[in-house]
Write a protein that holds these residues in place. Structure first.
Motif, PDB file in Angstrom:
ATOM      1  N   VAL A 160       0.835  -1.199   0.000  1.00 28.40           N
ATOM      2  CA  VAL A 160       0.000   0.000   0.000  1.00 28.40           C
ATOM      3  C   VAL A 160       0.870   1.248   0.000  1.00 28.40           C
ATOM      4  O   VAL A 160       0.620   2.206  -0.750  1.00 28.40           O
ATOM      5  CB  VAL A 160      -0.952   0.003   1.216  1.00 28.40           C
ATOM      6  CG1 VAL A 160      -1.685   1.337   1.323  1.00 28.40           C
ATOM      7  CG2 VAL A 160      -1.967  -1.141   1.115  1.00 28.40           C
ATOM      8  N   ALA A 161       1.914   1.246   0.828  1.00 33.27           N
ATOM      9  CA  ALA A 161       2.761   2.434   0.969  1.00 33.27           C
ATOM     10  C   ALA A 161       3.490   2.756  -0.320  1.00 33.27           C
ATOM     11  O   ALA A 161       3.503   3.906  -0.780  1.00 33.27           O
ATOM     12  CB  ALA A 161       3.752   2.231   2.108  1.00 33.27           C
ATOM     13  N   ARG A 162       4.119   1.764  -0.937  1.00 33.23           N
ATOM     14  CA  ARG A 162       4.912   2.060  -2.125  1.00 33.23           C
ATOM     15  C   ARG A 162       4.052   2.288  -3.368  1.00 33.23           C
ATOM     16  O   ARG A 162       4.458   2.981  -4.291  1.00 33.23           O
ATOM     17  CB  ARG A 162       5.934   0.958  -2.385  1.00 33.23           C
ATOM     18  CG  ARG A 162       5.366  -0.389  -2.835  1.00 33.23           C
ATOM     19  CD  ARG A 162       6.488  -1.358  -3.066  1.00 33.23           C
ATOM     20  NE  ARG A 162       6.012  -2.655  -3.541  1.00 33.23           N
ATOM     21  CZ  ARG A 162       6.665  -3.382  -4.446  1.00 33.23           C
ATOM     22  NH1 ARG A 162       7.781  -2.932  -4.978  1.00 33.23           N
ATOM     23  NH2 ARG A 162       6.203  -4.561  -4.805  1.00 33.23           N
ATOM     24  N   SER A 163       2.839   1.706  -3.386  1.00 33.47           N
ATOM     25  CA  SER A 163       1.969   1.911  -4.543  1.00 33.47           C
ATOM     26  C   SER A 163       1.328   3.293  -4.522  1.00 33.47           C
ATOM     27  O   SER A 163       1.353   4.020  -5.521  1.00 33.47           O
ATOM     28  CB  SER A 163       0.873   0.845  -4.571  1.00 33.47           C
ATOM     29  OG  SER A 163       1.402  -0.443  -4.780  1.00 33.47           O
TER      30      SER A 163
ATOM     31  N   ARG B  38       0.655   5.849   7.344  1.00 32.07           N
ATOM     32  CA  ARG B  38      -0.744   5.921   6.915  1.00 32.07           C
ATOM     33  C   ARG B  38      -1.229   4.600   6.328  1.00 32.07           C
ATOM     34  O   ARG B  38      -2.430   4.335   6.310  1.00 32.07           O
ATOM     35  CB  ARG B  38      -0.913   7.039   5.888  1.00 32.07           C
ATOM     36  CG  ARG B  38      -0.801   8.433   6.485  1.00 32.07           C
ATOM     37  CD  ARG B  38      -1.029   9.491   5.426  1.00 32.07           C
ATOM     38  NE  ARG B  38      -2.341   9.374   4.795  1.00 32.07           N
ATOM     39  CZ  ARG B  38      -2.721  10.054   3.714  1.00 32.07           C
ATOM     40  NH1 ARG B  38      -1.867  10.887   3.128  1.00 32.07           N
ATOM     41  NH2 ARG B  38      -3.919   9.901   3.214  1.00 32.07           N
ATOM     42  N   ALA B  39      -0.313   3.773   5.852  1.00 32.62           N
ATOM     43  CA  ALA B  39      -0.708   2.476   5.290  1.00 32.62           C
ATOM     44  C   ALA B  39      -1.101   1.489   6.389  1.00 32.62           C
ATOM     45  O   ALA B  39      -1.993   0.665   6.196  1.00 32.62           O
ATOM     46  CB  ALA B  39       0.418   1.900   4.445  1.00 32.62           C
ATOM     47  N   LYS B  40      -0.450   1.579   7.553  1.00 31.64           N
ATOM     48  CA  LYS B  40      -0.738   0.632   8.638  1.00 31.64           C
ATOM     49  C   LYS B  40      -2.194   0.664   9.079  1.00 31.64           C
ATOM     50  O   LYS B  40      -2.819  -0.393   9.238  1.00 31.64           O
ATOM     51  CB  LYS B  40       0.189   0.901   9.827  1.00 31.64           C
ATOM     52  CG  LYS B  40       1.607   0.404   9.623  1.00 31.64           C
ATOM     53  CD  LYS B  40       2.469   0.674  10.859  1.00 31.64           C
ATOM     54  CE  LYS B  40       3.895   0.183  10.635  1.00 31.64           C
ATOM     55  NZ  LYS B  40       4.759   0.462  11.817  1.00 31.64           N
ATOM     56  N   PRO B  41      -2.801   1.848   9.290  1.00 29.50           N
ATOM     57  CA  PRO B  41      -4.215   1.854   9.693  1.00 29.50           C
ATOM     58  C   PRO B  41      -5.138   1.251   8.623  1.00 29.50           C
ATOM     59  O   PRO B  41      -6.148   0.622   8.966  1.00 29.50           O
ATOM     60  CB  PRO B  41      -4.513   3.344   9.905  1.00 29.50           C
ATOM     61  CG  PRO B  41      -3.188   3.959  10.190  1.00 29.50           C
ATOM     62  CD  PRO B  41      -2.210   3.195   9.355  1.00 29.50           C
ATOM     63  N   GLU B  42      -4.797   1.441   7.346  1.00 31.02           N
ATOM     64  CA  GLU B  42      -5.641   0.851   6.294  1.00 31.02           C
ATOM     65  C   GLU B  42      -5.570  -0.668   6.334  1.00 31.02           C
ATOM     66  O   GLU B  42      -6.596  -1.351   6.213  1.00 31.02           O
ATOM     67  CB  GLU B  42      -5.216   1.353   4.912  1.00 31.02           C
ATOM     68  CG  GLU B  42      -6.076   0.752   3.799  1.00 31.02           C
ATOM     69  CD  GLU B  42      -5.770   1.272   2.411  1.00 31.02           C
ATOM     70  OE1 GLU B  42      -6.215   0.641   1.431  1.00 31.02           O
ATOM     71  OE2 GLU B  42      -5.076   2.303   2.307  1.00 31.02           O
ATOM     72  N   VAL B  43      -4.376  -1.213   6.508  1.00 35.32           N
ATOM     73  CA  VAL B  43      -4.234  -2.664   6.583  1.00 35.32           C
ATOM     74  C   VAL B  43      -4.950  -3.207   7.817  1.00 35.32           C
ATOM     75  O   VAL B  43      -5.653  -4.228   7.750  1.00 35.32           O
ATOM     76  CB  VAL B  43      -2.740  -3.055   6.603  1.00 35.32           C
ATOM     77  CG1 VAL B  43      -2.571  -4.546   6.887  1.00 35.32           C
ATOM     78  CG2 VAL B  43      -2.087  -2.691   5.274  1.00 35.32           C
ATOM     79  N   ALA B  44      -4.810  -2.518   8.941  1.00 40.81           N
ATOM     80  CA  ALA B  44      -5.490  -2.953  10.167  1.00 40.81           C
ATOM     81  C   ALA B  44      -6.997  -2.948   9.984  1.00 40.81           C
ATOM     82  O   ALA B  44      -7.692  -3.871  10.429  1.00 40.81           O
ATOM     83  CB  ALA B  44      -5.095  -2.043  11.326  1.00 40.81           C
ATOM     84  N   LEU B  45      -7.519  -1.934   9.295  1.00 37.69           N
ATOM     85  CA  LEU B  45      -8.960  -1.861   9.073  1.00 37.69           C
ATOM     86  C   LEU B  45      -9.421  -2.960   8.124  1.00 37.69           C
ATOM     87  O   LEU B  45     -10.512  -3.516   8.296  1.00 37.69           O
ATOM     88  CB  LEU B  45      -9.340  -0.488   8.517  1.00 37.69           C
ATOM     89  CG  LEU B  45     -10.834  -0.237   8.316  1.00 37.69           C
ATOM     90  CD1 LEU B  45     -11.606  -0.430   9.621  1.00 37.69           C
ATOM     91  CD2 LEU B  45     -11.069   1.163   7.757  1.00 37.69           C
TER      92      LEU B  45
ATOM     93  N   PRO C  97      -9.461   3.615  -1.716  1.00 39.84           N
ATOM     94  CA  PRO C  97      -8.260   2.987  -1.181  1.00 39.84           C
ATOM     95  C   PRO C  97      -8.078   1.589  -1.773  1.00 39.84           C
ATOM     96  O   PRO C  97      -9.054   0.850  -1.940  1.00 39.84           O
ATOM     97  CB  PRO C  97      -8.518   2.935   0.324  1.00 39.84           C
ATOM     98  CG  PRO C  97     -10.015   2.918   0.438  1.00 39.84           C
ATOM     99  CD  PRO C  97     -10.532   3.713  -0.712  1.00 39.84           C
ATOM    100  N   SER C  98      -6.870   1.240  -2.094  1.00 43.17           N
ATOM    101  CA  SER C  98      -6.606   0.056  -2.905  1.00 43.17           C
ATOM    102  C   SER C  98      -6.831  -1.261  -2.174  1.00 43.17           C
ATOM    103  O   SER C  98      -7.117  -2.279  -2.804  1.00 43.17           O
ATOM    104  CB  SER C  98      -5.166   0.102  -3.423  1.00 43.17           C
ATOM    105  OG  SER C  98      -4.247   0.207  -2.345  1.00 43.17           O
ATOM    106  N   LEU C  99      -6.709  -1.287  -0.851  1.00 40.93           N
ATOM    107  CA  LEU C  99      -6.840  -2.544  -0.103  1.00 40.93           C
ATOM    108  C   LEU C  99      -8.138  -2.631   0.677  1.00 40.93           C
ATOM    109  O   LEU C  99      -8.909  -3.579   0.509  1.00 40.93           O
ATOM    110  CB  LEU C  99      -5.659  -2.725   0.853  1.00 40.93           C
ATOM    111  CG  LEU C  99      -5.723  -4.003   1.704  1.00 40.93           C
ATOM    112  CD1 LEU C  99      -5.626  -5.239   0.828  1.00 40.93           C
ATOM    113  CD2 LEU C  99      -4.626  -4.009   2.761  1.00 40.93           C
ATOM    114  N   VAL C 100      -8.412  -1.656   1.544  1.00 34.61           N
ATOM    115  CA  VAL C 100      -9.564  -1.786   2.426  1.00 34.61           C
ATOM    116  C   VAL C 100     -10.873  -1.805   1.637  1.00 34.61           C
ATOM    117  O   VAL C 100     -11.822  -2.520   1.999  1.00 34.61           O
ATOM    118  CB  VAL C 100      -9.577  -0.671   3.499  1.00 34.61           C
ATOM    119  CG1 VAL C 100      -9.939   0.686   2.910  1.00 34.61           C
ATOM    120  CG2 VAL C 100     -10.529  -1.026   4.637  1.00 34.61           C
ATOM    121  N   ALA C 101     -10.941  -1.084   0.525  1.00 36.34           N
ATOM    122  CA  ALA C 101     -12.148  -1.129  -0.300  1.00 36.34           C
ATOM    123  C   ALA C 101     -12.320  -2.499  -0.931  1.00 36.34           C
ATOM    124  O   ALA C 101     -13.435  -3.043  -0.987  1.00 36.34           O
ATOM    125  CB  ALA C 101     -12.088  -0.049  -1.380  1.00 36.34           C
TER     126      ALA C 101
END
Length: 291
Positions: free
Chosen positions: A94-97, A104-111, A160-164
């Motif tokens: 998420v961070a590098r993309s 900021r990527a950590k909270p998205e992955v956690a969610l 968002p690329s992951l959480v969505a």
């Protein structure tokens, strides 16, 4: 003698039927960061790849739908465990993309992990909540219960690329559907890594199939395919949405628009249990009352 070593760029494969094939077309696309820097390569899915994914999803759907609700919930929870265990990989993707940085990527992955747990908890509850015992004027019991609709195509947004992506998939598969997921076109690497992690969980192969590539190429085939039962559209592209809805008239497949503003994917709006109902069908049974 010292020599400069060149990094070998990874080519992220498609996920079809629990396996990771290359695109049958042999085409690839460079995955780039938000600044345009080349990161890795992803497969450029074709019509044939999509058709193969539908076959794999159909083959997996019967067995998945016959699993108990409790078992499906445990498998989704196991998938969340695997995501938690390999969270640093997802944070990095998420961070590098997207260029948001690890903080900021950590909270998205956690969610995303929490969303799997959240919807996993609905597997053995949605039938009671949305089903009913109906009053009738005869000596019968009358029950209405939700059942999975079958094979569902899911289109994920770019951000968002992951959480969505996770939020769109979970309400579809928890009821027993199988999914073909079209990943973010701009930032596909988090989705591709998510598929690799799912393959190490207990989720049966074919329940979630992932395609990367150009949405505009796949949408006409998605809309026209006769063995797709429903489409969940979270891409947020009005032009593609219109094409999907026009095509659904061919075989009366269901269409649900689940697109949200970027910020809303991080709120309770994205945890709506009524999204489950967009990919289930209600069946009513009559049973005579014994004397």
């Amino acid at each position: 003698m010292n020599a400069t070593r060149l990094d070998i760029k990874k080519t992220y494969k498609l996920c079809i039927g629990g396996k990771f094939p290359r695109s049958e077309s042999g085409r690839y696309l460079p995955a780039k960061s938000v600044t345009g820097h080349p990161l890795e390569n992803v497969c450029h899915a074709s019509r044939k790849d999509f058709r193969d994914a539908v076959v794999a999803a159909r083959a997996a759907q019967d067995g998945w739908s016959e699993a108990t609700a409790y078992n499906r919930g445990q498998i989704l929870y196991r998938a969340a465990e695997m995501l938690q265990h390999r969270a640093p990989e997802l944070v990095n993707e998420v961070a590098r993309s997207t260029g948001v940085g690890a903080a900021r990527a950590k909270p998205e992955v956690a969610l995303a992990i929490d969303r799997l747990v959240h919807f996993g908890g609905w597997t053995d509850k949605y039938s009671q909540v949305f089903g009913s015992v109906n009053p009738v004027a005869t000596s019968h019991f009358n029950f209405t219960t939700p059942e999975p609709t079958g094979v569902v195509v899911v289109l994920a947004p770019d951000e968002p690329s992951l959480v969505a992506l996770v939020t769109l998939i979970a309400p579809v598969i928890l009821s027993g559907n199988a999914a073909i997921v079209v990943a973010s076109e701009r930032y596909p690497l988090p989705a591709a890594t998510f598929a690799e992690i799912l393959a190490t969980s207990d989720l049966p192969g074919g329940v979630v199939n992932l395609l990367t590539g150009k949405r505009s190429e796949l949408v006409p085939h998605i809309a026209a395919h006769m063995d797709v039962n429903a489409i969940v559209d979270g891409a947020g592209d009005a032009e593609l949405s219109a094409k999907l809805q026009t095509g659904t008239a061919i075989n009366l497949k269901r269409y649900a628009n689940h697109s949200l503003a970027r910020a809303d994917w991080f709120t309770a709006k994205a945890e709506d249990p009524y999204w489950i109902l967009d990919t289930v069908e209600f069946k009513t049974a009559w049973h005579p009352i014994g004397l």
